[in-house]
Scaffold this active site. Structure first.
Site, PDB file in Angstrom:
ATOM      1  N   ASN A 138       0.862  -1.181   0.000  1.00 49.77           N
ATOM      2  CA  ASN A 138       0.000   0.000   0.000  1.00 49.77           C
ATOM      3  C   ASN A 138       0.895   1.226   0.000  1.00 49.77           C
ATOM      4  O   ASN A 138       2.070   1.139   0.340  1.00 49.77           O
ATOM      5  CB  ASN A 138      -0.957   0.007   1.202  1.00 49.77           C
ATOM      6  N   HIS A 169       4.927   6.061  -7.014  1.00 54.68           N
ATOM      7  CA  HIS A 169       5.100   4.749  -6.394  1.00 54.68           C
ATOM      8  C   HIS A 169       6.518   4.563  -5.858  1.00 54.68           C
ATOM      9  O   HIS A 169       7.493   4.976  -6.486  1.00 54.68           O
ATOM     10  CB  HIS A 169       4.797   3.639  -7.405  1.00 54.68           C
TER      11      HIS A 169
END
Length: 167
Positions: A17, A28
């Protein structure tokens, strides 16, 4: 964090997550100290070490990124088993829609919980999602002291070699 996906990817990397820092910068594996980008390059997936803000350069190489759970937390330990199971269901839909050849879970505990495989080991899994192979790998988070960068590079090299052999 929006998924970085396209149809027919070679590998869809699935993190656990987004952490707080990653969510704040909107890329990311963004936290300094996260070993994803150095490990990806060290294993030969990228021609050079990408920075998190260069993540879109993965798509032309056939790679994408998603997360098991979309909720941002300071640590994955804050997530409930139910969130992992729901994330696994969401991932099944994503895989059905985009058909990657492999999903590489970057967090074996997340994989075990989401898919009800408490004894899953690192590496290629015996199950698949349709025609999509599944690999379980350690989390690249700097908080994961169980695996060093060299361990992650070695395991990602195994994945890359398998992908190349599988054609």
């Amino acid at each position: 964090m929006p998924d970085l996906v396209a149809p027919d990817l070679t590998v869809l990397f699935c993190g656990i997550n987004p952490g707080l820092y990653t969510a704040a910068i909107g890329h990311h594996f963004g936290r300094p100290g996260n070993r994803f980008w150095p490990a990806l390059h060290g294993a030969g997936f990228t021609p050079r070490q990408f920075a998190p803000w260069e993540e879109r350069e993965l798509l032309p190489l056939g790679y994408g990124i998603t997360n098991m759970v979309e909720r941002t937390t300071a640590a994955a330990a804050e997530l409930s088993p139910e969130e992992y199971v729901a994330g696994g269901a969401r991932l099944r839909g994503l895989v059905a829609e985009h058909r990657p050849r492999v999903v590489a879970f970057l967090g074996i505990g997340a994989y075990r919980t989401a898919f009800g495989r408490p004894k899953a080991a690192l590496g290629l899994q015996s199950e698949s999602l349709g025609t999509t192979a599944l690999w379980a790998l350690p989390s690249p988070s700097g908080l994961n002291a169980n695996h060093q960068l060299s361990d992650l590079v070695g395991l990602l090299r195994e994945l890359r070699a398998w992908v190349e052999r599988a054609g």
